[in-house]
Design an enzyme around this catalytic site. Sequence first.
Site, short mmCIF file in Angstrom:
data_model
loop_
_atom_site.label_atom_id
_atom_site.label_comp_id
_atom_site.label_asym_id
_atom_site.label_seq_id
_atom_site.Cartn_x
_atom_site.Cartn_y
_atom_site.Cartn_z
N ASP A 188 0.84 -1.20 0.00
CA ASP A 188 0.00 0.00 0.00
C ASP A 188 0.88 1.25 0.00
O ASP A 188 0.37 2.38 -0.04
CB ASP A 188 -1.01 -0.01 1.16
CG ASP A 188 -0.35 -0.01 2.51
OD1 ASP A 188 0.89 -0.08 2.58
OD2 ASP A 188 -1.08 0.06 3.52
N SER A 189 2.21 1.05 -0.02
CA SER A 189 3.13 2.16 -0.28
C SER A 189 2.86 2.74 -1.67
O SER A 189 3.32 3.83 -2.00
CB SER A 189 4.59 1.71 -0.16
OG SER A 189 4.79 0.51 -0.89
N GLU A 243 -1.95 -5.39 7.93
CA GLU A 243 -1.16 -4.65 8.90
C GLU A 243 -1.88 -4.66 10.23
O GLU A 243 -3.02 -4.19 10.33
CB GLU A 243 -1.06 -3.21 8.37
CG GLU A 243 0.29 -2.56 8.58
CD GLU A 243 0.30 -1.17 7.97
OE1 GLU A 243 0.61 -1.05 6.78
OE2 GLU A 243 0.02 -0.22 8.71
N LYS A 298 -1.49 -9.37 2.59
CA LYS A 298 -0.80 -8.91 3.81
C LYS A 298 -1.75 -7.98 4.56
O LYS A 298 -2.38 -7.11 3.95
CB LYS A 298 0.51 -8.19 3.46
CG LYS A 298 1.20 -7.56 4.67
CD LYS A 298 2.66 -7.24 4.41
CE LYS A 298 2.92 -5.93 3.73
NZ LYS A 298 2.47 -4.74 4.49
N ASP A 319 -1.08 -6.08 -0.48
CA ASP A 319 -1.44 -5.43 0.78
C ASP A 319 -2.93 -5.15 0.79
O ASP A 319 -3.45 -4.56 -0.17
CB ASP A 319 -0.72 -4.07 0.85
CG ASP A 319 0.22 -3.98 2.02
OD1 ASP A 319 0.02 -4.71 3.01
OD2 ASP A 319 1.16 -3.16 1.93
N GLU A 328 8.36 -4.00 10.65
CA GLU A 328 8.75 -2.69 10.11
C GLU A 328 9.34 -1.81 11.20
O GLU A 328 8.71 -1.57 12.24
CB GLU A 328 7.55 -2.00 9.43
CG GLU A 328 7.96 -0.66 8.82
CD GLU A 328 6.94 -0.06 7.85
OE1 GLU A 328 5.95 -0.72 7.51
OE2 GLU A 328 7.16 1.11 7.44
O1 KIV Z 1 3.42 -1.10 1.62
C1 KIV Z 1 4.59 -1.48 1.70
O2 KIV Z 1 5.45 -1.20 0.86
C2 KIV Z 1 4.95 -2.30 2.86
C3 KIV Z 1 6.39 -2.53 3.11
C4 KIV Z 1 6.92 -1.39 3.87
C5 KIV Z 1 6.63 -3.81 3.80
O3 KIV Z 1 4.10 -2.69 3.60
#
Ligand code: KIV
Length: 286
Positions: A50-51, A120, A118, A89, A187
């Site tokens: 989600d970056s 969080e 994934k 994500d 992280e």
């Molecule tokens: O969204 C992302 O890029 C991440 C990484 C920082 C692991 O969750």
Amino acid sequence: MSLQKKSKITISEILSKKKNKEKITMLTSYDYCLSRICNETDLDMVLIGDSAATVMMGYNSTRKIGMAEMLTFCKGVVNAITRQVVVADMPFGSYQMGKSISIKNALKFLRCGCDAVKLEGGLEIVNIIKNLTDLGIPVMGHIGLKPQTTPLHHGYISQGKTAEDALKLLNEAKVLEEAGVFSIVLEKVTSEVASVITQSVNVPTIGIGCGPHVDGQVLVTHDMLGLYRDFEPKFVKRYLNLSEQIFNAIKAYETEVKSGKFPQEEHMYHMTEEEFAKLEIMLKRA
Ligand code: KIV
């Protein structure tokens, strides 16, 4: 780049790497072209993080990206990747509203062609994670710094600095393992605590900003390529200064177009002389 097609890496191979003490490698990707390059490498996993909110969309927080945008990025990635485990994500708001919504959204990623999702969070979402893994949906956990739920004004500070915090993180990692995650992203956790967690769980830990004593590493590709320059975390190593290279290429293009140096003969298409002569006659008659 090798043109030899290598077989798809499986999640059980990722788990074996921890047992065999082989480092696991993961990078983010959000589009087809970059993913094609990743696919030619021996990276183990590709994360549609989600970056994407910051590096692809220019939002100031990962909270601002939603399912529709994430699924669009996933399509580009899965159309390129045949080798790596593809992890998507789940964006903020896509799994907090109850079991059925989280299942529905996780399945959207799997149907799109991703291998895993994934999520969080730690104790607060363990039931949601368990619900997904019970249904056979592969889940990667993510604890330590959790940008989706860290208010911007708190700053992205490192985690696990006190013994109490360390125990909380260790407990969260163990609870996630029990809930069935196949790996855990840590992280910005202090190197000492990341090491303790890595030794205490059987699933691989993938660190970002956690030092070397984890089972694998992940970075945001736009950071390590030097393409995203708005914010430069200490834990990033820049392998390239891509933004400068792209800037120079754009300036060269601009200069060459203005001076007439581009395009040249090799960049053009032609009519036959016969057809051109015909055209000239037609134009005179018109
Ligand atoms: O969204 C992302 O890029 C991440 C990484 C920082 C692991 O969750």
